[in-house]
Design an enzyme around this catalytic site. Structure first.
Site, short mmCIF file in Angstrom:
data_model
loop_
_atom_site.label_atom_id
_atom_site.label_comp_id
_atom_site.label_asym_id
_atom_site.label_seq_id
_atom_site.Cartn_x
_atom_site.Cartn_y
_atom_site.Cartn_z
CG HIS A 1 -37.71 -17.59 14.70
ND1 HIS A 1 -36.70 -17.60 15.62
CD2 HIS A 1 -38.00 -16.28 14.46
CE1 HIS A 1 -36.38 -16.36 15.94
NE2 HIS A 1 -37.15 -15.55 15.25
CE LYS B 1 -39.68 -13.36 5.54
NZ LYS B 1 -38.95 -12.74 6.67
#
Length: 240
Positions: free
Chosen positions: A147, A127
């Site tokens: 999310h 990420k």
């Protein structure tokens, strides 16, 4: 699956618009910001980064600082001791390998080489590497945060509880390059406001017709409601 993703992107853009990527971000700034964002919210990350830059106006000054000094500057962001060590080691490694505290070359390097360089730094996962290349360089990579992962699992785009590596690999293949930034931002908005970890607001979701999770929950709710008359009848019979 690609047709499903196309519809998802269209519905997200109809609901949230098409966010535009800023073109003035520095890759090293973005890397340190993303390290600071780990296990905290955006507000605390921004406060920690602002205090870090105010205390150490150059990256070289930060590299030469003690971890105690760095931790004091970023304490508001949480996990200050861990992040201070990580930041100092990252800066030392970048300078050792490139001769400078500058990551602008990542915007020109072949994509896989750029990802590999970032992933080789301590504490930099898929990420963080993707965030640097997308936000600072506009490269076609797709960062997957908590999310996005939750929404993607509920939509059936990735398996539940798959590894971060697999989530990035699979979603990276599915999201068209030109939609990486907008899809990233819009899925985060959906995850924060609607597709929450608990009590998701499925009735307000622009993707509900494509959502396996919503369908499962709706079926389960229908089964429970259909059982109500039978449970009441049994209760009356037991009362007599």
């Amino acid at each position: 699956m690609r047709e499903l993703v196309r519809h998802i992107i269209e519905h997200l853009e109809a609901a949230y618009g098409v966010p535009r990527l800023r073109r003035d971000r520095d890759p090293l700034d973005t890397l340190i910001e993303t390290v600071l964002s780990q296990s905290t919210n955006d507000r605390n990350r921004d406060r920690a980064f602002a205090r870090l830059k105010a205390r150490f106006p150059t990256w070289d000054a930060l590299r030469r600082a003690s971890t105690r000094e760095i931790a004091a500057a970023i304490r508001v962001g949480g996990l200050a001791r861990i992040k201070s060590v990580r930041i100092k080691r990252i800066l030392r490694e970048i300078e050792r390998r490139t001769g400078a505290l500058d990551l602008s070359f990542l915007c020109r390097a072949p994509l896989e080489e750029a990802l590999g360089f970032l992933r080789s730094l301590e504490g930099v996962g898929p990420k963080t590497a993707a965030c640097v290349l997308l936000f600072a360089c506009g490269r076609p990579v797709f960062p997957v945060d908590t999310h996005i992962r939750r929404v993607a699992e509920r939509l059936g785009l990735i398996p539940r509880r798959c590894s971060d590596e697999r989530a990035h690999e699979q979603l990276g293949r599915l999201i068209p390059a030109r939609h990486c930034y907008a899809a990233h931002i819009n899925l985060i908005r959906l995850g924060r406001d609607v597709c929450r970890p608990r009590n998701p607001r499925c009735e307000a979701c622009c993707l509900v017709q494509y959502c396996a999770y919503a369908n499962e929950m709706g079926s389960a709710r229908g089964d429970r409601e259909s059982d109500v008359p039978a449970r009441r009848r049994i209760a009356r019979e037991r009362a007599f």
